[in-house]
Scaffold this motif. Sequence first.
Motif, PDB file in Angstrom:
ATOM      1  N   ASN A  18      -7.095  26.931  17.833  1.00  0.00           N
ATOM      2  CA  ASN A  18      -7.398  28.242  18.411  1.00  0.00           C
ATOM      3  C   ASN A  18      -6.984  29.369  17.476  1.00  0.00           C
ATOM      4  OD1 ASN A  18      -8.392  28.444  21.467  1.00  0.00           O
ATOM      5  ND2 ASN A  18      -7.199  26.561  21.241  1.00  0.00           N
ATOM      6  N   GLN A  19      -5.902  29.144  16.703  1.00  0.00           N
ATOM      7  CA  GLN A  19      -5.492  30.142  15.718  1.00  0.00           C
ATOM      8  C   GLN A  19      -6.562  30.294  14.636  1.00  0.00           C
ATOM      9  OE1 GLN A  19      -2.385  32.055  15.534  1.00  0.00           O
ATOM     10  NE2 GLN A  19      -3.814  33.108  14.182  1.00  0.00           N
ATOM     11  N   GLN A  20      -7.095  29.192  14.163  1.00  0.00           N
ATOM     12  CA  GLN A  20      -8.162  29.245  13.160  1.00  0.00           C
ATOM     13  C   GLN A  20      -9.413  29.912  13.725  1.00  0.00           C
ATOM     14  OE1 GLN A  20      -8.708  25.177  11.975  1.00  0.00           O
ATOM     15  NE2 GLN A  20      -6.684  25.001  11.033  1.00  0.00           N
ATOM     16  N   TYR A  21      -9.721  29.614  14.955  1.00  0.00           N
ATOM     17  CA  TYR A  21     -10.888  30.221  15.602  1.00  0.00           C
ATOM     18  C   TYR A  21     -10.710  31.729  15.747  1.00  0.00           C
ATOM     19  CZ  TYR A  21     -14.814  30.477  18.916  1.00  0.00           C
ATOM     20  OH  TYR A  21     -15.995  30.762  19.544  1.00  0.00           O
ATOM     21  N   SER A  22      -9.487  32.144  16.108  1.00  0.00           N
ATOM     22  CA  SER A  22      -9.219  33.585  16.252  1.00  0.00           C
ATOM     23  C   SER A  22      -9.341  34.320  14.930  1.00  0.00           C
ATOM     24  CB  SER A  22      -7.809  33.792  16.830  1.00  0.00           C
ATOM     25  OG  SER A  22      -7.691  33.206  18.096  1.00  0.00           O
ATOM     26  N   ASP A  23      -8.968  33.671  13.845  1.00  0.00           N
ATOM     27  CA  ASP A  23      -9.000  34.309  12.523  1.00  0.00           C
ATOM     28  C   ASP A  23     -10.402  34.334  11.923  1.00  0.00           C
ATOM     29  OD1 ASP A  23      -6.292  34.678  12.733  1.00  0.00           O
ATOM     30  OD2 ASP A  23      -5.759  32.904  11.576  1.00  0.00           O
ATOM     31  N   SER A  24     -11.313  33.560  12.495  1.00  0.00           N
ATOM     32  CA  SER A  24     -12.673  33.526  11.960  1.00  0.00           C
ATOM     33  C   SER A  24     -13.408  34.821  12.292  1.00  0.00           C
ATOM     34  CB  SER A  24     -13.431  32.327  12.539  1.00  0.00           C
ATOM     35  OG  SER A  24     -14.788  32.338  12.140  1.00  0.00           O
ATOM     36  N   TRP A  25     -14.258  35.296  11.363  1.00  0.00           N
ATOM     37  CA  TRP A  25     -15.002  36.535  11.623  1.00  0.00           C
ATOM     38  C   TRP A  25     -16.368  36.274  12.246  1.00  0.00           C
ATOM     39  CZ3 TRP A  25     -19.546  37.223   8.685  1.00  0.00           C
ATOM     40  CH2 TRP A  25     -19.688  36.353   7.588  1.00  0.00           C
ATOM     41  N   ILE A  26     -16.694  34.997  12.439  1.00  0.00           N
ATOM     42  CA  ILE A  26     -17.910  34.663  13.174  1.00  0.00           C
ATOM     43  C   ILE A  26     -17.514  33.905  14.435  1.00  0.00           C
ATOM     44  CG2 ILE A  26     -19.372  34.613  11.116  1.00  0.00           C
ATOM     45  CD1 ILE A  26     -19.230  31.581  11.170  1.00  0.00           C
ATOM     46  N   ALA A  27     -18.353  34.020  15.452  1.00  0.00           N
ATOM     47  CA  ALA A  27     -17.987  33.501  16.765  1.00  0.00           C
ATOM     48  C   ALA A  27     -18.557  32.129  17.067  1.00  0.00           C
ATOM     49  CB  ALA A  27     -18.444  34.483  17.844  1.00  0.00           C
ATOM     50  N   GLY A  28     -19.277  31.531  16.144  1.00  0.00           N
ATOM     51  CA  GLY A  28     -19.878  30.242  16.432  1.00  0.00           C
ATOM     52  C   GLY A  28     -20.390  29.558  15.186  1.00  0.00           C
ATOM     53  N   ASP A  29     -21.319  28.645  15.373  1.00  0.00           N
ATOM     54  CA  ASP A  29     -21.835  27.853  14.275  1.00  0.00           C
ATOM     55  C   ASP A  29     -22.826  28.676  13.442  1.00  0.00           C
ATOM     56  OD1 ASP A  29     -22.176  25.724  12.635  1.00  0.00           O
ATOM     57  OD2 ASP A  29     -23.373  24.533  14.037  1.00  0.00           O
ATOM     58  N   VAL A  30     -22.965  28.315  12.179  1.00  0.00           N
ATOM     59  CA  VAL A  30     -23.924  28.958  11.261  1.00  0.00           C
ATOM     60  C   VAL A  30     -25.179  28.098  11.198  1.00  0.00           C
ATOM     61  CG1 VAL A  30     -24.342  29.735   8.906  1.00  0.00           C
ATOM     62  CG2 VAL A  30     -22.061  29.992   9.917  1.00  0.00           C
ATOM     63  N   GLN A  55     -14.244  39.915  23.235  1.00  0.00           N
ATOM     64  CA  GLN A  55     -14.148  38.464  23.069  1.00  0.00           C
ATOM     65  C   GLN A  55     -13.063  38.093  22.063  1.00  0.00           C
ATOM     66  OE1 GLN A  55     -18.206  37.613  21.938  1.00  0.00           O
ATOM     67  NE2 GLN A  55     -18.751  36.931  23.999  1.00  0.00           N
ATOM     68  N   ARG A  56     -12.998  38.853  20.972  1.00  0.00           N
ATOM     69  CA  ARG A  56     -11.974  38.561  19.956  1.00  0.00           C
ATOM     70  C   ARG A  56     -10.572  38.750  20.543  1.00  0.00           C
ATOM     71  NH1 ARG A  56     -11.198  38.076  14.589  1.00  0.00           N
ATOM     72  NH2 ARG A  56     -13.405  38.260  14.133  1.00  0.00           N
ATOM     73  N   GLN A  57     -10.389  39.821  21.297  1.00  0.00           N
ATOM     74  CA  GLN A  57      -9.085  40.057  21.894  1.00  0.00           C
ATOM     75  C   GLN A  57      -8.723  38.958  22.891  1.00  0.00           C
ATOM     76  OE1 GLN A  57      -6.897  42.341  20.899  1.00  0.00           O
ATOM     77  NE2 GLN A  57      -8.431  42.861  19.332  1.00  0.00           N
ATOM     78  N   ILE A  86      -5.691  33.867  24.104  1.00  0.00           N
ATOM     79  CA  ILE A  86      -5.636  32.418  24.337  1.00  0.00           C
ATOM     80  C   ILE A  86      -4.727  31.750  23.310  1.00  0.00           C
ATOM     81  CG2 ILE A  86      -6.997  30.279  24.223  1.00  0.00           C
ATOM     82  CD1 ILE A  86      -9.337  31.837  25.420  1.00  0.00           C
ATOM     83  N   THR A  87      -4.855  32.169  22.055  1.00  0.00           N
ATOM     84  CA  THR A  87      -4.023  31.593  20.992  1.00  0.00           C
ATOM     85  C   THR A  87      -2.549  31.861  21.250  1.00  0.00           C
ATOM     86  OG1 THR A  87      -5.815  31.882  19.388  1.00  0.00           O
ATOM     87  CG2 THR A  87      -3.592  31.572  18.513  1.00  0.00           C
ATOM     88  N   ARG A  88      -2.225  33.103  21.606  1.00  0.00           N
ATOM     89  CA  ARG A  88      -0.825  33.427  21.901  1.00  0.00           C
ATOM     90  C   ARG A  88      -0.311  32.592  23.073  1.00  0.00           C
ATOM     91  NH1 ARG A  88      -2.691  38.748  21.039  1.00  0.00           N
ATOM     92  NH2 ARG A  88      -2.885  39.023  23.308  1.00  0.00           N
ATOM     93  N   SER A  89      -1.162  32.417  24.065  1.00  0.00           N
ATOM     94  CA  SER A  89      -0.754  31.652  25.253  1.00  0.00           C
ATOM     95  C   SER A  89      -0.470  30.194  24.906  1.00  0.00           C
ATOM     96  CB  SER A  89      -1.840  31.736  26.326  1.00  0.00           C
ATOM     97  OG  SER A  89      -2.033  33.075  26.750  1.00  0.00           O
ATOM     98  N   TYR A  90      -1.266  29.617  24.013  1.00  0.00           N
ATOM     99  CA  TYR A  90      -1.011  28.236  23.595  1.00  0.00           C
ATOM    100  C   TYR A  90       0.293  28.152  22.796  1.00  0.00           C
ATOM    101  CZ  TYR A  90      -5.251  25.907  25.181  1.00  0.00           C
ATOM    102  OH  TYR A  90      -6.215  25.336  25.963  1.00  0.00           O
ATOM    103  N   GLY A  91       0.579  29.184  22.006  1.00  0.00           N
ATOM    104  CA  GLY A  91       1.852  29.196  21.284  1.00  0.00           C
ATOM    105  C   GLY A  91       3.033  29.254  22.236  1.00  0.00           C
ATOM    106  N   GLU A  92       2.912  30.075  23.287  1.00  0.00           N
ATOM    107  CA  GLU A  92       3.970  30.142  24.285  1.00  0.00           C
ATOM    108  C   GLU A  92       4.114  28.814  25.024  1.00  0.00           C
ATOM    109  OE1 GLU A  92       3.080  33.342  26.874  1.00  0.00           O
ATOM    110  OE2 GLU A  92       3.528  34.913  25.418  1.00  0.00           O
ATOM    111  N   GLN A  93       2.986  28.190  25.348  1.00  0.00           N
ATOM    112  CA  GLN A  93       3.049  26.925  26.063  1.00  0.00           C
ATOM    113  C   GLN A  93       3.676  25.828  25.203  1.00  0.00           C
ATOM    114  OE1 GLN A  93      -0.542  24.623  27.066  1.00  0.00           O
ATOM    115  NE2 GLN A  93       0.202  24.553  29.185  1.00  0.00           N
TER     116      GLN A  93
END
Length: 411
Positions: free
Chosen positions: A62-74, A107-109, A114-121
């Motif tokens: 999820n961290q990698q997904y958050s850092d990506s500048w595209i939202a899906g597959d190319v 969506q990015r926010q 979600i990423t922060r929440s997984y880190g907390e969990q």
Amino acid sequence: MRPAAPLKPHIFPHILSCVLALLLPTASYATPAELVALLDKIIENQPEQQITQGLQEMYSTNQQYSDSWIAGDVNVVVHHENDSLTDDDDYKNWQAGVEFPLWLSSQRQAQKSITRSYGEQLSAHQIYLRWLASEQLRKLVWNYRMAEIEVEAARSALQKSQSLLNKVKLKVKAGESPKIDQLLAQKAVLKQQNNLVQKRSALTIARNNFKRWTQAQNLPDNILEQPLSPLPLEQHPKIIQLASALRISRAMMEKTQAGKRDNPTVFLGAQNDKDKSSENNSLILEVSIPLGVNPGFSPRLAEKKRTVYEQQAVLDKARIQLEQATFQVQQQLTSAQQSIHLAKKQYDISVKALSMSEQAYQLGETNIQNVLLVQQQTAEAKREYRLAEARTGQAIANLNQVTGHILGAQQ
């Protein structure tokens, strides 16, 4: 659409600080050091530790997904036109490029949340596992200790019965008592021998369970804990764990809400146009912005809201259960402390009664049945006195466990 149940706002500001405080190495809170050392062995053997790896992967991906500048597959797009089968004007057109979706700001926010929440969990789960390991170690230790007390009591009772049998044999041999007295005394010995066999079997089982998890053969010399004040529920490992799961569900719902409209897409490519008289090359930039609402939005949002409601209900139920369990264990501790005094008085009286009955038997003033009965009552009183002392220590350990205290962690 009914709005999602609001989360209790006082929970989450405490989560990260509580988790960090629990994770930092600290001095033990008056817990025997040998007992704390066994906790690491329990943790090493916890099957639930495998879940931690899964949570780590969820956080990383999820961290990698958050850092990506595209939202899906190319997508690679290739387009070709040729009029050789129609007008035959030698017209040809080639297009080639890539197409990909872009994040909406909301969506990015939501994805970052979600990423922060997984880190907390992940952090909360590690603490939760230490709390579960503390519970298991406390149970293993006190089951072992109770089994030891039972064996010691059975052995002591057998020794007393054997001693009485020896005295009865002398009286029978001297003609001062009938042979039936010797038979009754022997019967009592056999009964105590059988009881000792059973108690030793229970001790073997308790020792084996203890060794299986701790790799230690014997109990530490000191296993008594000091009673601690209950932690606030917001700092309880179980509440922190459940609250982190609720936070993830809430973040998932927010992301679904942000996906009310599909992502805009961008196409980047090149084009070649050729006919009989010319040939042109050009670059292409195409942006597609959806205007309508995704028809699958409402069912998806309703499903996410249902999950939030369920997680909130689980959290609220856990609060009630912990409050009830705390009250129950506090009452058990009070009862155990009161029982020590009463059991001690009963044991002292039984010892005096046994001494008097044995003297009376030696003088021929009472029969063997009375002596055996008083002896049995004395053995039971001694056993109850020793168990009452142990139950107090066990109740303290249970109270510390229910109120959220991890072995060796400074609260």
